[in-house]
Design a protein around this motif. Sequence first.
Motif, PDB file in Angstrom:
ATOM      1  N   UNK A  21      -7.688  -3.504  -3.284  1.00  0.00           N
ATOM      2  CA  UNK A  21      -7.706  -4.579  -2.298  1.00  0.00           C
ATOM      3  C   UNK A  21      -6.538  -5.539  -2.520  1.00  0.00           C
ATOM      4  N   UNK A  22      -6.297  -5.907  -3.775  1.00  0.00           N
ATOM      5  CA  UNK A  22      -5.194  -6.807  -4.083  1.00  0.00           C
ATOM      6  C   UNK A  22      -3.845  -6.144  -3.821  1.00  0.00           C
ATOM      7  N   UNK A  23      -3.747  -4.853  -4.103  1.00  0.00           N
ATOM      8  CA  UNK A  23      -2.502  -4.143  -3.841  1.00  0.00           C
ATOM      9  C   UNK A  23      -2.167  -4.144  -2.359  1.00  0.00           C
ATOM     10  N   UNK A  24      -3.162  -3.906  -1.528  1.00  0.00           N
ATOM     11  CA  UNK A  24      -2.908  -3.860  -0.092  1.00  0.00           C
ATOM     12  C   UNK A  24      -2.495  -5.238   0.436  1.00  0.00           C
ATOM     13  N   UNK A  25      -3.088  -6.285  -0.120  1.00  0.00           N
ATOM     14  CA  UNK A  25      -2.683  -7.632   0.290  1.00  0.00           C
ATOM     15  C   UNK A  25      -1.251  -7.902  -0.148  1.00  0.00           C
ATOM     16  N   UNK A  26      -0.946  -7.567  -1.395  1.00  0.00           N
ATOM     17  CA  UNK A  26       0.406  -7.832  -1.915  1.00  0.00           C
ATOM     18  C   UNK A  26       1.462  -7.079  -1.108  1.00  0.00           C
ATOM     19  N   UNK A  27       1.173  -5.866  -0.711  1.00  0.00           N
ATOM     20  CA  UNK A  27       2.122  -5.090   0.087  1.00  0.00           C
ATOM     21  C   UNK A  27       2.466  -5.805   1.392  1.00  0.00           C
ATOM     22  N   UNK A  28       1.464  -6.435   2.009  1.00  0.00           N
ATOM     23  CA  UNK A  28       1.741  -7.171   3.254  1.00  0.00           C
ATOM     24  C   UNK A  28       2.555  -8.428   2.972  1.00  0.00           C
ATOM     25  N   UNK A  29       2.287  -9.094   1.846  1.00  0.00           N
ATOM     26  CA  UNK A  29       3.043 -10.296   1.497  1.00  0.00           C
ATOM     27  C   UNK A  29       4.522  -9.965   1.247  1.00  0.00           C
ATOM     28  N   UNK A  30       4.781  -8.785   0.707  1.00  0.00           N
ATOM     29  CA  UNK A  30       6.163  -8.401   0.405  1.00  0.00           C
ATOM     30  C   UNK A  30       6.993  -8.194   1.668  1.00  0.00           C
ATOM     31  N   UNK A  31       6.332  -8.016   2.799  1.00  0.00           N
ATOM     32  CA  UNK A  31       7.065  -7.798   4.054  1.00  0.00           C
ATOM     33  C   UNK A  31       7.364  -9.101   4.793  1.00  0.00           C
ATOM     34  N   UNK A  44       9.604 -15.112  -5.615  1.00  0.00           N
ATOM     35  CA  UNK A  44       9.481 -14.507  -4.295  1.00  0.00           C
ATOM     36  C   UNK A  44       8.334 -15.116  -3.507  1.00  0.00           C
ATOM     37  N   UNK A  45       8.394 -14.938  -2.198  1.00  0.00           N
ATOM     38  CA  UNK A  45       7.293 -15.390  -1.339  1.00  0.00           C
ATOM     39  C   UNK A  45       6.007 -14.680  -1.727  1.00  0.00           C
ATOM     40  N   UNK A  46       6.105 -13.382  -2.011  1.00  0.00           N
ATOM     41  CA  UNK A  46       4.891 -12.630  -2.360  1.00  0.00           C
ATOM     42  C   UNK A  46       4.283 -13.134  -3.661  1.00  0.00           C
ATOM     43  N   UNK A  47       5.133 -13.466  -4.664  1.00  0.00           N
ATOM     44  CA  UNK A  47       4.596 -14.021  -5.911  1.00  0.00           C
ATOM     45  C   UNK A  47       3.913 -15.367  -5.660  1.00  0.00           C
ATOM     46  N   UNK A  48       4.526 -16.194  -4.808  1.00  0.00           N
ATOM     47  CA  UNK A  48       3.936 -17.505  -4.519  1.00  0.00           C
ATOM     48  C   UNK A  48       2.601 -17.357  -3.797  1.00  0.00           C
ATOM     49  N   UNK A  49       2.545 -16.496  -2.784  1.00  0.00           N
ATOM     50  CA  UNK A  49       1.304 -16.321  -2.026  1.00  0.00           C
ATOM     51  C   UNK A  49       0.227 -15.662  -2.873  1.00  0.00           C
ATOM     52  N   UNK A  50       0.614 -14.701  -3.712  1.00  0.00           N
ATOM     53  CA  UNK A  50      -0.382 -14.083  -4.596  1.00  0.00           C
ATOM     54  C   UNK A  50      -0.902 -15.097  -5.612  1.00  0.00           C
ATOM     55  N   UNK A  51      -0.048 -16.037  -6.032  1.00  0.00           N
ATOM     56  CA  UNK A  51      -0.515 -17.105  -6.924  1.00  0.00           C
ATOM     57  C   UNK A  51      -1.535 -17.980  -6.214  1.00  0.00           C
ATOM     58  N   UNK A  52      -1.252 -18.302  -4.943  1.00  0.00           N
ATOM     59  CA  UNK A  52      -2.229 -19.061  -4.170  1.00  0.00           C
ATOM     60  C   UNK A  52      -3.525 -18.301  -4.009  1.00  0.00           C
ATOM     61  N   UNK A 108      -1.228  -9.674   8.698  1.00  0.00           N
ATOM     62  CA  UNK A 108      -1.328  -8.275   8.273  1.00  0.00           C
ATOM     63  C   UNK A 108      -2.227  -8.058   7.065  1.00  0.00           C
ATOM     64  N   UNK A 109      -2.389  -9.074   6.216  1.00  0.00           N
ATOM     65  CA  UNK A 109      -3.273  -8.928   5.058  1.00  0.00           C
ATOM     66  C   UNK A 109      -4.722  -8.738   5.502  1.00  0.00           C
ATOM     67  N   UNK A 110      -5.154  -9.482   6.528  1.00  0.00           N
ATOM     68  CA  UNK A 110      -6.501  -9.309   7.075  1.00  0.00           C
ATOM     69  C   UNK A 110      -6.646  -7.910   7.669  1.00  0.00           C
ATOM     70  N   UNK A 111      -5.611  -7.462   8.404  1.00  0.00           N
ATOM     71  CA  UNK A 111      -5.660  -6.119   8.992  1.00  0.00           C
ATOM     72  C   UNK A 111      -5.782  -5.052   7.904  1.00  0.00           C
ATOM     73  N   UNK A 112      -5.003  -5.225   6.832  1.00  0.00           N
ATOM     74  CA  UNK A 112      -5.011  -4.225   5.765  1.00  0.00           C
ATOM     75  C   UNK A 112      -6.383  -4.131   5.098  1.00  0.00           C
ATOM     76  N   UNK A 113      -7.018  -5.277   4.863  1.00  0.00           N
ATOM     77  CA  UNK A 113      -8.336  -5.267   4.247  1.00  0.00           C
ATOM     78  C   UNK A 113      -9.372  -4.669   5.190  1.00  0.00           C
ATOM     79  N   UNK A 114      -9.283  -5.021   6.481  1.00  0.00           N
ATOM     80  CA  UNK A 114     -10.202  -4.443   7.467  1.00  0.00           C
ATOM     81  C   UNK A 114     -10.033  -2.931   7.527  1.00  0.00           C
ATOM     82  N   UNK A 115      -8.780  -2.463   7.513  1.00  0.00           N
ATOM     83  CA  UNK A 115      -8.515  -1.034   7.553  1.00  0.00           C
ATOM     84  C   UNK A 115      -9.066  -0.344   6.307  1.00  0.00           C
TER      85      UNK A 115
END
Length: 454
Positions: A21-31, A44-52, A108-115
């Motif tokens: 679940x965390x991997x799929x969220x992080x993948x969306x943050x990286x984009x 990176x933005x992804x590191x900041x958002x994953x920290x949040x 996209x993170x919500x979409x990825x988790x729903x998928x």
Amino acid sequence: MFWAEMMMAIRPQLSLSTEMLLLRVRETFQSITDSRQTVKSQISVSDALMSGLAVFALKFPSLLKFDEQRQEEHIRHNLQHLYGIQQVPCDTQLREIADPVEPTGLHPAFHALFQSVKEAQRLEPFRFLKHGFLVSIDGTGQFSSSSICCPDCATKTSRNGETLYYHQLLAAVIVHPDLKQVLPLIPEPILGGDGDTKNDCEQVAVKRLLKRLREDYPTLPLTIVEDALFAKGPHLKLLKELNLSYIIGVKEGDHAHLFEAVKIHEDNETMDGLIKQDDTKKRTMIYRFVNGLELNKSHPDLKVNYLEYVEVENDRICCRFTWVTDITITENNCIELVRGGRSRWKIENETFNTLKNQGYRLEHNYGHGKQHLSTNFALLMLLAFLIDQIQELACIPFQKARQRFRSRTSLWEQMRALFVGYLIDDWKTFWQAIINGHQASRLQPQNIALCNTS
């Protein structure tokens, strides 16, 4: 990169585990596009958002509490191994990086988790009759201030002339009468300019939410469940245009024309229905319905089906609920439709109450920012909540850990205590330590000689 490479190696073996679940969220943050003019800081933005996300997943009471411990070697180790964060921002950096991010970048993170839920075939338990999935919609507040504001703020003026700035979200949550878990979809921020009153704001924002909901899930059969605020002609017509079914509350004071028609059917004894009793025969449940009534005089072409539920105990009415729906009501489905209508409260109880009172602290000001920070923090919190809900639904280690504690907040406290107290290499070790216990270690200061001379 070792964390991502390791996850890719074991990905086929995982489904709804915490790691996946965390991997799929992080993948969306990286984009997400980095809008900063300079990125020399290399955070990176992804590191900041994953920290949040980690702040809200571990239920830290504030960014300051998180920041106080982020420099500890074992905290950085845990953030890297559990959340894939290579460089941990301080609280100021986190706010500065997250503030300009467009909230749509988190969608996209919500979409990825729903998928993920859909691919694991864990969405099917939420299916309601043949009409697909119930989506309960309602608004809630997340921030208010008389001095701090941003372009996203809505405003209202008090009687004494003071301006109040506030943020609200219109949430959409997949619910089912028999399930404790809920699956939040992408919420819609209520923005400045949406209206002059709370009701006006919600009715404007819901148009955006519904259109996006249908764009995001064009073939998913959905039944919208809402309170009486939304039982209005333009709204019901929009639902029909978007091929969305509905079960929406109605009130006699607001829908006089409809209830007058119901009274005529009642007087003529032309209402259909059922009467049931519970096992003790002390409580009577009455289901009544009429199909094909006019909603109001303004929209005589708009026909709705009226549904009523009354509970009687000791010859006294305990409760009474009334709805309109586009689903044809019969004796075979009226009981289920009542259960569907009453499941609207799951957005209040299982969603908003949990977010405000069970460790997530939705109404706490983690940071307001100058652009989108307040909205983005709310989205990150809802992502953390969604991950927790998916784990409650389908992640066995999380379920076993949850069973060890009487309340969610006790589990959150244990998770945070282990996270800040121990080096943790992976989620398997983390969950096993919570489920089975762990070895006690003697407290050992870093510099014993220095301690002895003090």
